[in-house]
Design an enzyme around this catalytic site. Structure first.
Site, mmCIF file in Angstrom:
data_model
loop_
_atom_site.group_PDB
_atom_site.id
_atom_site.type_symbol
_atom_site.label_atom_id
_atom_site.label_comp_id
_atom_site.label_asym_id
_atom_site.label_seq_id
_atom_site.Cartn_x
_atom_site.Cartn_y
_atom_site.Cartn_z
ATOM 1 N N ARG A 1 -22.304 -73.541 -41.696
ATOM 2 C CA ARG A 1 -22.733 -72.543 -42.686
ATOM 3 C C ARG A 1 -22.820 -73.179 -44.073
ATOM 4 O O ARG A 1 -22.242 -74.242 -44.307
ATOM 5 C CB ARG A 1 -21.700 -71.408 -42.731
ATOM 6 C CG ARG A 1 -21.444 -70.762 -41.383
ATOM 7 C CD ARG A 1 -19.988 -70.302 -41.260
ATOM 8 N NE ARG A 1 -19.708 -69.784 -39.925
ATOM 9 C CZ ARG A 1 -19.746 -68.505 -39.589
ATOM 10 N NH1 ARG A 1 -20.016 -67.600 -40.509
ATOM 11 N NH2 ARG A 1 -19.502 -68.121 -38.361
ATOM 12 N N ARG B 1 -20.337 -66.956 -28.400
ATOM 13 C CA ARG B 1 -21.589 -67.220 -29.109
ATOM 14 C C ARG B 1 -22.042 -68.648 -28.813
ATOM 15 O O ARG B 1 -21.217 -69.528 -28.573
ATOM 16 C CB ARG B 1 -21.386 -67.110 -30.617
ATOM 17 C CG ARG B 1 -20.809 -65.818 -31.073
ATOM 18 C CD ARG B 1 -21.080 -65.608 -32.537
ATOM 19 N NE ARG B 1 -20.198 -66.336 -33.423
ATOM 20 C CZ ARG B 1 -19.983 -65.967 -34.687
ATOM 21 N NH1 ARG B 1 -20.605 -64.905 -35.188
ATOM 22 N NH2 ARG B 1 -19.184 -66.654 -35.459
ATOM 23 N N ASP C 1 -20.933 -67.623 -46.677
ATOM 24 C CA ASP C 1 -20.258 -68.065 -45.453
ATOM 25 C C ASP C 1 -20.957 -67.515 -44.214
ATOM 26 O O ASP C 1 -20.634 -67.904 -43.094
ATOM 27 C CB ASP C 1 -18.777 -67.647 -45.460
ATOM 28 C CG ASP C 1 -18.594 -66.168 -45.746
ATOM 29 O OD1 ASP C 1 -19.058 -65.706 -46.799
ATOM 30 O OD2 ASP C 1 -18.008 -65.461 -44.918
#
Ligand code: AMP
Ligand code: MG
Length: 537
Positions: free
Chosen positions: A210, A203, A280
Site C-alpha cells: 500500500r 484475500r 493505507d
C-alpha cells in the site's frame, strides 16, 4: 481445463515468499502490540479457531491457484483458510505500514487483522500473495482484536469477486469461512455491542503493498528501508522496469499514477464508492483494496457516501474520489521524494500530473462508452455529461438502471416525450418528482443526446452492445448484500452463493434473475447495512 495441472493437496502449493526473504524482519517474535522499527514485517501465526466452516469459495481464484474444486471442498482447505493450519511452504507474517486517515497522518497502522501466508507461484509462474483477514491479533492490532465478523466478510468476499467480473482492478477473495466463535461489535459505536459470527476471508493479490508501506519509513526518516522496499517492489511487482535509479523511481511513480487513475475511472463507471480512501487503503498496483464501508450508488448522487463515520465531511463521497486519489498520490510522492533528491522535485510534480491527464482521458473514454458514442468530443460532450449528471441528481434516479435503459432508447427525435422516456421510467424512485418542468428538461436532453448519437451513425444494435458491455445490469446492490448477510447469520449461505453466481456475468441479461436488477426497495432506504455503514467490521 487440464486436470493434471491441478494440485490435489494444499502442501503441494509452491511458495517463494520473496517478501520475507528479501526484506528486513522484526527480530521480536512475540505477539504483543508495539511500534515496529527498522523492519517491513513481523512473524505472527494465525490464531486457531474453534469450529471452522466453509461459507463459500471462488472457483476462479481457486483455478488461478491451481486448486481443484474437490480440494476446495475438503476439510483441509477449511482448516487452512480459517487459520488452523499452515501448509508446508507457508510463513505467516504481518506487515508494517502507516497512513493518512481522513486527511491526517495516523502513524503506524499495519496489518492489524491481516496475516499473510506467503506468495504462491502458480503453475503459470504467476505470483499470488495469500492473506487471511480476521485471523487474530498481530503486533499491529493496536487496541483491537484482529478479528472480523461475518457481516463485513461477506461484503468483502462478494464485492471483490463482483468487481473482478465487472473488469475493475481489485484484490480477489479465495474463500470465506466462519470460525465457530463469536466476535463482539458495537456496529454504530453507540453503546450497543452485540455478539456476531466470526469469519475469515482469504484475500489474494499479486501484492498487498500500500502507499502507507512507503509512508511509514519516510515519516520515520528511515531512508534505508524506504529504498529497500521501493527497490524490492520495482523488482517484484513492476518487473518490466529496469534497475532502480532516480529516473526509474519516477517512471515507477508515473505508472502508479496511471494505474490509480484507471482504477478510479472504473469506480466512477460502475458507481462504486470505496468509503475509506485512506492512504493505507491505496494499493501500489492500483487495485481496489480493503472492502469496508463501501457502497454502490443506487440513486445517482455525487455527494453520496455510504460511510457514516464520514457523514459530516463526506471526504470520500462518490464525486470526490478522483480528487482524493490525487491527494493520496501526492502523499506517496512526498514519501518517495527522499529517493529522488531535490534535483528531481519538478519531475516528481510533473509525474503527479500524469494522474490528472490519465484520469481525464480515461474518464472521457469511459463516458463516451457509457453513452454509446464512438469517441468523446470535448466540444459537445462535456456539456452533455454535465447536464446529464444534473438531471440524474435532481430527482432520485437509479444509476445502474438508467444507463442500462438508455441503451434501449428509440433514436427517433420526432417521437413524443412520453414514448421517448418510456424505457427510462424504471429508473425513477419517486414518481412525484417527475414534474412537468423536470420532464421538459429531460426531453430536451434526450433530444440533444439522440442528435449526438445519430451524428456517430453507429447501427442501433452495435451501440446497444457497446453500452451494455460497460453499463452493468447487475451490481452488488447494498440491500442485496444485506439480505445475503441476514441469511448467512442464520447459517443459510445459499444467497452468498447465488449472488456470487449472479455477479459472474454482470453485463448479461439473466432473465431468471431479473429481481436482482431491481432498484432498492423502500425498506432498505434507511436500514443499517443498506444505506448506512460504519467502519465497524
Ligand atoms: P481499515 O479502516 O479497515 O482500513 O483499518 C485501519 C487500520 O486498523 C489497519 O491497520 C487495520 O489493520 C486496523 N484494524 C481494523 N480493524 C481491526 C481489528 N478488528 N483488529 C485489529 N486491527 C484492526
Ligand atoms: Mg485498511
Amino acid at each position: 481445463m487440464n486436470l493434471s495441472t491441478q494440485i490435489t493437496s494444499l502442501d503441494e502449493l509452491v511458495f517463494d515468499n520473496r517478501f520475507i526473504k528479501e526484506l528486513p524482519a522484526d527480530p521480536e517474535t512475540s505477539n504483543n502490540r508495539r511500534q515496529v522499527f527498522d523492519a517491513c514485517y513481523s512473524f505472527v501465526p494465525p490464531t486457531p479457531v474453534a469450529h471452522p466452516q466453509r461459507v463459500a469459495y471462488s472457483r476462479e481464484v481457486a483455478h488461478t491457484l491451481d486448486l481443484s474444486e474437490r480440494l476446495c471442498k475438503s476439510d483441509d482447505f477449511t482448516e487452512m483458510f480459517a487459520g488452523n493450519r499452515l501448509s508446508a511452504g507457508m510463513q505467516a507474517y504481518a506487515t508494517c505500514y502507516g497512513g493518512h486517515q481522513f486527511g491526517n497522518w495516523a502513524g503506524q497502522l499495519g496489518d492489524g487483522r491481516a496475516i499473510n501466508l506467503g506468495d504462491v507461484i502458480n503453475r503459470r509462474g504467476e505470483r499470488w500473495a495469500l492473506q487471511l483477514k480476521g485471523a487474530g491479533p498481530t503486533p499491529y492490532s493496536r487496541n483491537a482484536d484482529g478479528l472480523a465478523v461475518l457481516r463485513s466478510s461477506v461484503r468483502e468476499f462478494l464485492c471483490s469477486e463482483a468487481m473482478y467480473h465487472l473488469g475493475v482492478p481489485t484484490t480477489r477473495a479465495l474463500s470465506l469461512m466462519i470460525t465457530g466463535e463469536s466476535v463482539v461489535r458495537d456496529m454504530f459505536y453507540d453503546g450497543n455491542p452485540e455478539a456476531e459470527l466470526g469469519a475469515v476471508v482469504c484475500r489474494v493479490a499479486p501484492s498487498f503493498t500500500r502507499f502507507g508501506h512507503f509512508q511509514i519509513f519516510s515519516a520515520r526518516q528511515d531512508i534505508k528501508r524506504l529504498k529497500q522496499l521501493a527497490d524490492y517492489t520495482i523488482r517484484t511487482d513492476f518487473p518490466h522496469l529496469p534497475t532502480p535509479s532516480p529516473a526509474v523511481y519516477l517512471s515507477w511513480f508515473e505508472e502508479i499514477c496511471r494505474r490509480t487513475a484507471d482504477m478510479i475511472v472504473h469506480w466512477q463507471r460502475v458507481g462504486f464508492v470505496h468509503g475509506v480512501m485512506n492512504t493505507d487503503n491505496m494499493s501500489i498496483l492500483g487495485l481496489t483494496i480493503d472492502y469496508g464501508p463501501y457502497g454502490w450508488l443506487e440513486n445517482f448522487d455525487l455527494n453520496w457516501t455510504p460511510n457514516t463515520t464520514d457523514a459530516s465531511e463526506r471526504r470520500y463521497r462518490y464525486g470526490n474520489q478522483p480528487a482524493i486519489a490525487f491527494w493520496n498520490l501526492g502523499q506517496l510522492a512526498n514519501a518517495i521524494y527522499p529517493l529522488l533528491g531535490t534535483q528531481n522535485l519538478a519531475s516528481l510534480q510533473a509525474a503527479l500530473n500524469v494522474y490528472k491527464a490519465t484520469f481525464e482521458q480515461g474518464w472521457q473514454a469511459m463516458m463516451a462508452d457509457k453513452l454509446g458514442l464512438k469517441a468523446f468530443d470535448a466540444a459537445t460532450d462535456h456539456a452533455l455529461c454535465t447536464e446529464l449528471f444534473s438531471l440524474l441528481q435532481s430527482v432520485e434516479t437509479d444509476m445502474t438502471i438508467f444507463y442500462r435503459q438508455l441503451a434501449m432508447l428509440t433514436l427517433n427525435a420526432g417521437a413524443d416525450d412520453e414514448e421517448l422516456m418510456r424505457p427510462l421510467t424504471a429508473a425513477y424512485y419517486v414518481p412525484e418528482q417527475l414534474t412537468p418542468a423536470y420532464l421538459t428538461q429531460l426531453g430536451v436532453w434526450l433530444r440533444g443526446y439522440i442528435k449526438r448519437v445519430q451524428a456517430d451513425a453507429l447501427p442501433d444494435d452495435v451501440r446497444r452492445k457497446c453500452m451494455n458491455a460497460v453499463n452493468p445490469k447487475y451490481v452488488l446492490r447494498n440491500y442485496l448484500a444485506q439480505l445475503a448477510i441476514d441469511k448467512a447469520n442464520q447459517h443459510d449461505f445459499s444467497m452468498v452463493d447465488e449472488l456470487l453466481e449472479l455477479l459472474r456475468n454482470p453485463y448479461d441479461e439473466q432473465p431468471d434473475k431479473e429481481a436482482y436488477a431491481a432498484k432498492r426497495p423502500d425498506w432498505a432506504r434507511q436500514r443499517a447495512g443498506c444505506s448506512m455503514l460504519s467502519c465497524s467490521s
